[in-house]
Design an enzyme around this catalytic site. Structure first.
Site, mmCIF file in Angstrom:
data_model
loop_
_atom_site.group_PDB
_atom_site.id
_atom_site.type_symbol
_atom_site.label_atom_id
_atom_site.label_comp_id
_atom_site.label_asym_id
_atom_site.label_seq_id
_atom_site.Cartn_x
_atom_site.Cartn_y
_atom_site.Cartn_z
ATOM 1 N N ASP A 74 1.322 -43.114 -8.495
ATOM 2 C CA ASP A 74 2.203 -43.742 -9.494
ATOM 3 C C ASP A 74 1.329 -44.498 -10.493
ATOM 4 O OD1 ASP A 74 4.393 -45.515 -10.721
ATOM 5 O OD2 ASP A 74 5.530 -44.469 -9.192
ATOM 6 N N ASN A 108 7.925 -35.702 -8.503
ATOM 7 C CA ASN A 108 9.063 -36.611 -8.691
ATOM 8 C C ASN A 108 8.927 -37.476 -9.940
ATOM 9 O OD1 ASN A 108 11.315 -38.577 -7.684
ATOM 10 N ND2 ASN A 108 9.495 -39.853 -7.950
ATOM 11 N N TYR A 144 15.630 -35.135 -22.710
ATOM 12 C CA TYR A 144 15.514 -35.216 -21.245
ATOM 13 C C TYR A 144 16.076 -33.941 -20.608
ATOM 14 C CZ TYR A 144 16.310 -37.045 -16.494
ATOM 15 O OH TYR A 144 16.314 -37.237 -15.124
ATOM 16 N N LYS A 193 14.348 -31.155 -18.094
ATOM 17 C CA LYS A 193 14.816 -30.867 -16.736
ATOM 18 C C LYS A 193 15.235 -29.399 -16.595
ATOM 19 C CE LYS A 193 13.872 -34.804 -14.962
ATOM 20 N NZ LYS A 193 12.793 -34.899 -13.950
ATOM 21 N N THR A 201 18.788 -46.277 -9.230
ATOM 22 C CA THR A 201 17.367 -46.629 -9.297
ATOM 23 C C THR A 201 17.151 -47.350 -10.627
ATOM 24 O OG1 THR A 201 16.778 -44.625 -10.517
ATOM 25 C CG2 THR A 201 16.736 -44.469 -8.101
#
Ligand code: NAD
Length: 267
Positions: A38, A91, A160, A164, A197
């Site tokens: 990360d 991810n 976005y 995806k 999240t």
């Protein structure tokens, strides 16, 4: 159903928070050695330490997925420290809201660098390591975080969604390529609906800011109503799907998409 990952080595990108953190925790709880990557160093280090304190095997590496040398370094570390590489979870991702008529090229490029190029680079270096003759050499499972935004259209999420959708088809192309070349590598995508999240929360705020909903409370209520199961997601919902795709329970599954959205896209 127990999804035993004992003896497996996993690399999870964007693992310091949210869905990636839940995946790292659940893989470690099932016996995998997990390297967490990360750009958020303090959170990533803290999570890896917490997993170790609970008896799991985990370490953290600073890794920006848009940077190719950092991919090489991260996956080499997984092999060197834990003795192999069996699972890659792509991810890490960023979101961007806004109308297409207002989009800026620099913002498009940054989003695609992380959400698309970052995932392609993950495949490149994981395939090199996992395929026969590679530094790990035992095949494996690559799991890509797409989204319901990679399946259906949503206003103010054009860039976005494009990223995806790209991840969805990349997963299928990679699955066919790795299968036909006899690499023993499976590739699948997961398509979450709204998950609680940092990103999920920012999305709700952004929609309110853009005037799609009157306020946060209305947004959450109206969004919940679009989910037949009656709630939006939690990171553990997505980790469970990742666990299945990582395990031998899914050994004849490749190139597929698992939609984890409480039924939102079929209603
Ligand atoms: P999040 O923002 O809560 O966490 C993402 C993590 O990725 C963070 O720790 C962040 O630091 C890290 N990250 C960001 N850019 C990075 C980079 N360049 N290199 C390495 N790490 C980076 O997001 P989340 O909700 O946990 O989302 C995880 C994945 O699931 C993303 O790919 C996202 O697009 C996808 N997704 C999320 C939702 C949702 O509602 N939360 C829905 C569908 C799909």
């Amino acid at each position: 159903m127990k999804q035993n990952l004992t003896g497996k080595v996993a690399y999870v990108s964007g693992a310091a928070a949210g869905i990636g953190a839940a995946i790292a925790r659940s893989f470690a709880a099932e016996g995998a050695s997990v390297l967490l990557g990360d750009v958020q160093e303090a959170r990533g280090e803290a999570l890896a330490a917490q997993i170790r304190d609970q008896g799991g095997k985990a370490a953290f590496i600073h890794h920006d997925v848009a940077d190719e040398p950092q991919w090489e370094r991260a996956l080499a570390r997984a092999v060197a420290q834990f003795g192999g590489l069996d699972i890659l979870v792509n991810n890490a991702g960023i979101e961007q809201t806004g109308l297409l008529a207002d989009v800026e090229l620099a913002d498009i490029n940054r989003l695609l660098a992380v959400n698309v190029a970052g995932v392609i680079l993950g495949h490149k270096h994981a395939i090199r390591a996992m395929r026969p003759g590679g530094s790990a050499g035992k095949g494996g499972s690559i799991i890509n975080l797409s989204s319901v935004a990679g399946l259906i259209g949503t206003p103010a999420l054009g860039v976005y969604s494009a990223s995806k959708g790209a991840v969805r088809l990349l997963s299928k192309a990679a699955a066919v390529e790795c299968g036909r070349l006899g690499y023993g590598i499976r590739v699948n995508s997961i398509h979450p609906g709204l998950v609680d999240t940092d990103m999920g929360s920012k999305l709700v705020d952004d929609f309110v800011g853009l005037g799609v909903f009157a306020d946060r409370e209305t947004a959450l209520r109206q969004m919940r109503e679009t989910y037949p199961i009656g709630r939006t997601g939690i990171p553990g919902d997505i980790a469970n799907a990742a666990l299945f795709l990582a395990s031998e329970q899914s050994s004849w599954i490749t190139g597929t998409e698992i939609v984890v959205d409480g039924g939102m896209t079929i209603s």
